[in-house]
Design a protein around this motif. Structure first.
Motif, short mmCIF file in Angstrom:
data_model
loop_
_atom_site.label_atom_id
_atom_site.label_comp_id
_atom_site.label_asym_id
_atom_site.label_seq_id
_atom_site.Cartn_x
_atom_site.Cartn_y
_atom_site.Cartn_z
N VAL A 33 0.87 -1.16 0.00
CA VAL A 33 0.00 0.00 0.00
C VAL A 33 0.91 1.21 0.00
O VAL A 33 1.80 1.34 0.86
N SER A 34 0.75 2.10 -0.99
CA SER A 34 1.51 3.34 -1.02
C SER A 34 0.83 4.37 -0.15
O SER A 34 -0.39 4.55 -0.24
N VAL A 35 1.60 5.05 0.69
CA VAL A 35 1.09 6.13 1.51
C VAL A 35 1.58 7.42 0.85
O VAL A 35 2.78 7.65 0.73
N ILE A 36 0.61 8.24 0.43
CA ILE A 36 0.94 9.43 -0.34
C ILE A 36 0.52 10.68 0.43
O ILE A 36 -0.62 10.79 0.86
N ASP A 37 1.45 11.63 0.57
CA ASP A 37 1.14 12.94 1.14
C ASP A 37 0.51 13.75 0.01
O ASP A 37 1.19 14.10 -0.95
N THR A 38 -0.78 14.01 0.10
CA THR A 38 -1.47 14.68 -1.00
C THR A 38 -1.10 16.16 -1.13
O THR A 38 -1.34 16.77 -2.16
N ALA A 39 -0.48 16.74 -0.10
CA ALA A 39 -0.03 18.13 -0.20
C ALA A 39 1.17 18.25 -1.13
O ALA A 39 1.34 19.27 -1.81
N THR A 40 2.00 17.20 -1.19
CA THR A 40 3.20 17.24 -2.02
C THR A 40 3.17 16.21 -3.15
O THR A 40 4.08 16.21 -3.98
N ASP A 41 2.18 15.34 -3.16
CA ASP A 41 2.08 14.23 -4.12
C ASP A 41 3.27 13.27 -4.02
O ASP A 41 3.61 12.59 -4.98
N ALA A 42 3.89 13.21 -2.86
CA ALA A 42 5.05 12.34 -2.66
C ALA A 42 4.62 11.07 -1.93
O ALA A 42 3.82 11.11 -1.00
N VAL A 43 5.20 9.95 -2.36
CA VAL A 43 5.02 8.69 -1.64
C VAL A 43 5.92 8.77 -0.41
O VAL A 43 7.14 8.89 -0.53
N VAL A 44 5.31 8.73 0.78
CA VAL A 44 6.09 8.87 2.01
C VAL A 44 6.51 7.53 2.59
O VAL A 44 7.46 7.46 3.36
N ARG A 45 5.80 6.45 2.23
CA ARG A 45 6.21 5.11 2.65
C ARG A 45 5.36 4.07 1.90
O ARG A 45 4.34 4.38 1.34
N GLU A 46 5.84 2.85 1.95
CA GLU A 46 5.12 1.70 1.40
C GLU A 46 4.91 0.71 2.54
O GLU A 46 5.82 0.45 3.32
N LEU A 47 3.70 0.19 2.64
CA LEU A 47 3.37 -0.80 3.67
C LEU A 47 3.16 -2.16 3.01
O LEU A 47 2.48 -2.26 1.99
N ALA A 48 3.75 -3.21 3.58
CA ALA A 48 3.49 -4.56 3.09
C ALA A 48 2.02 -4.88 3.34
O ALA A 48 1.50 -4.61 4.42
N ALA A 49 1.37 -5.46 2.33
CA ALA A 49 -0.07 -5.70 2.45
C ALA A 49 -0.48 -6.98 1.74
O ALA A 49 -1.27 -6.98 0.81
N GLY A 50 0.07 -8.10 2.16
CA GLY A 50 -0.34 -9.38 1.62
C GLY A 50 0.21 -9.65 0.24
O GLY A 50 1.26 -9.16 -0.15
N LYS A 51 -0.56 -10.44 -0.52
CA LYS A 51 -0.13 -10.87 -1.85
C LYS A 51 -0.72 -10.02 -2.96
O LYS A 51 -0.03 -9.66 -3.91
N ARG A 52 -2.01 -9.68 -2.86
CA ARG A 52 -2.69 -8.88 -3.89
C ARG A 52 -3.72 -7.97 -3.23
O ARG A 52 -4.92 -8.23 -3.28
N PRO A 53 -3.27 -6.88 -2.60
CA PRO A 53 -4.23 -5.99 -1.95
C PRO A 53 -5.14 -5.32 -2.96
O PRO A 53 -4.68 -4.90 -4.02
N ARG A 54 -6.41 -5.24 -2.63
CA ARG A 54 -7.40 -4.63 -3.55
C ARG A 54 -8.15 -3.51 -2.87
O ARG A 54 -7.77 -2.37 -2.96
N GLY A 55 -9.22 -3.86 -2.18
CA GLY A 55 -10.03 -2.84 -1.52
C GLY A 55 -9.35 -2.34 -0.26
O GLY A 55 -8.56 -3.06 0.36
N ILE A 56 -9.65 -1.10 0.10
CA ILE A 56 -9.01 -0.53 1.28
C ILE A 56 -9.95 0.46 1.95
O ILE A 56 -10.72 1.15 1.27
N ALA A 57 -9.91 0.50 3.26
CA ALA A 57 -10.68 1.46 4.05
C ALA A 57 -9.86 1.80 5.29
O ALA A 57 -9.02 1.02 5.71
N ALA A 58 -10.13 2.97 5.85
CA ALA A 58 -9.45 3.39 7.08
C ALA A 58 -10.50 3.65 8.15
O ALA A 58 -11.63 4.01 7.85
N ASP A 59 -10.09 3.46 9.41
CA ASP A 59 -10.99 3.84 10.49
C ASP A 59 -11.11 5.36 10.51
O ASP A 59 -10.31 6.05 9.88
#
Length: 95
Positions: A33-59
């Motif tokens: 999962v790419s974590v993107i700072d939308t203020a700068t459009d920069a990828v700030v980190r990548e998180l390991a997320a299984g084999k084929r991550p698809r849908g995503i939601a946040a609390d």
């Protein structure tokens, strides 16, 4: 820079005090999962997320990510800040 579909249904944007709003984008090919700072459009980190991550939601607080993993037919529960994983939840075929 990689192209990201920031307007797809699989993208989650949450506010963060440390940066602009963050977008979380699942990447099926790399299993991340790419974590993107939308203020700068920069990828700030990548998180390991299984084999084929698809849908995503946040609390609502943006501290926990819920990611469907088509490779393991499970729901992954990840810490949004560091990527630490809780035990996965079985979902059945092709979540």
């Amino acid at each position: 820079m990689k192209n990201f579909a920031l307007f797809s249904l699989a993208t989650i944007v949450v506010a963060s005090a440390a940066a602009g709003p963050l977008a979380y984008v699942p990447n099926e090919k790399s299993g991340t999962v790419s974590v993107i700072d939308t203020a700068t459009d920069a990828v700030v980190r990548e998180l390991a997320a299984g084999k084929r991550p698809r849908g995503i939601a946040a609390d609502p607080a943006g501290k926990t990510l819920f990611v469907t993993d088509a490779g393991s037919n499970a729901l992954l529960v990840l810490d949004a800040a560091g990527g630490a994983a809780e035990p996965s939840i079985p979902l059945g075929k092709s979540p």
